[in-house]
Design a protein around this motif. Structure first.
Motif, short mmCIF file in Angstrom:
data_model
loop_
_atom_site.label_atom_id
_atom_site.label_comp_id
_atom_site.label_asym_id
_atom_site.label_seq_id
_atom_site.Cartn_x
_atom_site.Cartn_y
_atom_site.Cartn_z
N LYS A 20 0.82 -1.21 0.00
CA LYS A 20 0.00 0.00 0.00
C LYS A 20 0.85 1.27 0.00
N GLY A 21 2.14 1.08 0.12
CA GLY A 21 3.05 2.23 0.08
C GLY A 21 3.24 2.87 1.44
N ALA A 22 4.44 2.74 2.02
CA ALA A 22 4.75 3.46 3.25
C ALA A 22 4.83 4.95 2.96
N LEU A 23 4.84 5.76 3.99
CA LEU A 23 4.77 7.22 3.82
C LEU A 23 5.86 7.73 2.90
N PHE A 24 7.11 7.32 3.14
CA PHE A 24 8.21 7.87 2.35
C PHE A 24 8.24 7.27 0.93
N ILE A 25 7.70 6.06 0.77
CA ILE A 25 7.58 5.50 -0.58
C ILE A 25 6.56 6.30 -1.38
N ARG A 26 5.42 6.58 -0.76
CA ARG A 26 4.40 7.41 -1.43
C ARG A 26 4.94 8.79 -1.75
N LEU A 27 5.71 9.33 -0.82
CA LEU A 27 6.29 10.67 -1.03
C LEU A 27 7.17 10.68 -2.27
N ARG A 28 8.03 9.68 -2.42
CA ARG A 28 8.93 9.63 -3.57
C ARG A 28 8.14 9.37 -4.86
N LEU A 82 13.91 0.13 4.99
CA LEU A 82 13.71 -0.08 3.57
C LEU A 82 13.05 1.14 2.90
N ALA A 83 12.04 1.72 3.55
CA ALA A 83 11.35 2.87 2.95
C ALA A 83 12.30 4.07 2.81
N TRP A 84 13.20 4.24 3.76
CA TRP A 84 14.17 5.33 3.67
C TRP A 84 15.11 5.09 2.49
N LYS A 85 15.58 3.85 2.31
CA LYS A 85 16.48 3.56 1.19
C LYS A 85 15.78 3.81 -0.14
#
Length: 542
Positions: A20-28, A82-85
């Protein structure tokens, strides 16, 4: 340098782990590259290559504030989350970097001409994506921020200010300090000032404070000598001691005397030698030492509510000048609102007129009430009872008599005013003098603003008396939720750093964090809701 694509392996595993996309994944995914290395050319040398790309450090700093992490925790997240990377376009086995790099990066940010650069870049990207309307609706409010210092009483303050300077001198010029410091100073200033170490009786406190005052006075004289090492001459702690002694002591018979509360001069008071920008203030019964932060956010019904501007001031500064400053800076960024909701602390005739004429902005909100004696005495004549003839530069009183003098001038605050005086003979014989003049000897005088400002002031006071205007003004209250979010989720009310410049940077990064969270929530389908009402309060409307 362009921002690299997310490595394929990092993208595959990240999307599998967070379908569903973590916050930082959605942000990118939604924003793409938010910042580029070119945005930071002003603070990096043109030669060589930085060990960590500036765009990554900027994004890490924003993400750090989103999750309210320390530098060490943020560095750990880069290595292990992982989401940060994914957001940073890093390989899965990237080793990360030392936490001290973030401290150095913030120091570089402080050297920028525009401290709001990263916030402006985000807002520009939001305009491109259609989630920010540049000339829509805006609201502004402020809240208190406590400095990262220990609050001290006056006796603790003078001891700690003297101790801070001696420690700084001992670092900068240890040999010189050994030559000039009496043995008693080591006993007196070796330890931090604490209430339990200080004298208890008032007489003993006064004598002790006078001794500290003489020590500080002697040290300041020594620092003017020709033998003082260059490294010891320009210490900020020296200026702190000068400012503190100027306010806390007076000279009596050649000796330094600690001021009583009655003798204490008015003016700004140094609250700590470790943060010379922090100030004491009080508002509506709340006391604090530190700063104020002024947040401006959009409030269009069909778009996410984003913070567009941040101003940090010392705690004791008034809100009124900040309103005009915000208007001018928003105009420079191309974000002047059509409608701007403010409270009475910001609002005034000058702001209403300048915002309308220079930026096309309608200021909505109350102005300060008329507190003159004419409002408290029934039947008294206030300014509206007089006929102001602007073209003729005269005023006619309720009895039909014309003014004698019309004098435009300027107050110390820079505000333009007009002072009108009536003939003394006319006022002395007036049958309704008691409803017009309080003085038994002086003639009637009026003080008011130039025509555009005075008419705007009357209109604003009249408008806020209507129910329609009160309902319209309720939109401003929504910014309280933004302040609450900043305080509860991002530590807005406590400064992480020392000094107003670093505290302002913290507030800008906090605004970025709030915006990021709200944008992702908007993309997830969440919409700003109305003010929540408790179940008990709902019973009244049932």
């Amino acid at each position: 340098m362009e921002v690299p694509e997310v490595p394929a392996e990092t993208a595959r595993i990240a999307h599998a782990a967070f379908p569903k996309g973590a916050l930082f994944i959605r942000l990118r995914d939604e924003l793409g590259p938010l910042l580029l290395d070119q945005d930071f050319t002003q603070v990096y040398s043109g030669r060589g290559r930085p060990a960590v790309a500036p765009w990554r450090l900027a994004l890490i700093t924003i993400m750090q504030f989103v999750e309210n992490l320390s530098d060490r925790q943020a560095a750990d997240a880069v290595r292990g989350h992982l989401a940060w990377k994914y957001a940073l376009s890093l390989e899965l086995d990237h080793p990360g970097f030392d936490a001290s790099v973030l401290t150095e990066f913030r120091q570089r940010l402080l050297a920028q001409d525009n401290p709001l650069l990263m916030l402006d870049r985000l807002l520009a990207r939001c305009q491109e994506l259609g989630v920010l309307r540049p000339h829509g609706k805006l609201r502004t409010d402020s809240t208190h921020v406590m400095a990262a210092i220990r609050v001290m009483n006056r006796l603790e303050l003078i001891v700690e200010t003297m101790r801070a300077l001696l420690n700084a001198l001992a670092t900068a010029a240890p040999a010189w300090v050994q030559q000039i410091a009496p043995e008693t100073w080591y006993d007196r200033y070796a330890h931090r000032a604490e209430t339990y170490r200080l004298p208890k009786s008032e007489a003993a406190k006064q004598a002790f404070a006078d001794t500290i005052g003489q020590d500080g006075h002697d040290l300041l004289i020594l620092l003017l000598g020709d033998d003082v090492p260059e490294a010891a001459r320009q210490l900020p702690e020296t200026e702190a001691l000068r400012r503190c002694w100027k306010r806390q002591f007076i000279s009596k018979q050649g000796k330094q005397h600690f001021c009583t509360r009655e003798e204490l001069p008015k003016g700004d008071m140094l609250e700590s030698p470790y943060d010379m920008d922090a100030r004491y203030s009080t508002k509506r019964g709340r006391e604090w030492t530190g700063y104020k932060v002024h947040l401006s956010e959009t409030c269009d019904d069909d778009l996410p509510h984003l913070i567009t501007h941040v101003v940090t001031t010392q705690a004791h500064e008034q809100d009124a000048p900040i309103g005009k400053q915000i208007q001018e800076q928003l105009y420079e960024k191309g974000l002047s609102p059509q409608q701007h909701w403010v409270d009475a602390g910001y609002n005034g005739a000058e702001l209403i007129v300048s915002a309308r004429e220079q930026h096309g902005t309608e200021i909505i909100g109350p102005v300060r009430p008329n507190t003159s004696w004419t409002q408290k005495v029934e039947g008294a004549f206030d300014l509206r009872a007089f006929d102001v003839r602007w073209a003729q530069r005269e005023v006619v009183c309720p009895q039909g008599h014309a003014s004698q003098q019309w004098k435009p001038t300027t107050r110390k605050t820079g505000q333009s005013i007009i002072i009108v005086t009536f003939p003394e003979e006319t006022c002395r014989a007036c049958p309704v003098r008691s409803s017009c003049v309080r003085s038994e000897t002086r003639p009637k005088s009026l003080t008011f603003q130039p025509q555009a400002q005075q008419e705007a002031l009357h209109a604003a006071r009249d408008a806020m008396n209507s129910e329609e205007a009160k309902v319209r003004y309720q939109r401003r209250a929504g910014i309280e939720a933004t302040i609450s979010q900043g305080v509860r989720a991002f530590g807005l009310r406590r400064s992480r750093y020392i000094g107003i410049e670093k505290t302002h940077l913290q507030h800008v990064l906090t605004a970025l964090a709030v915006n990021v969270v709200r944008l992702v929530a908007w993309w997830d389908g969440e919409r700003p809701g109305g003010t929540r009402v408790s179940r008990f309060a709902q019973l009244r409307a049932a």
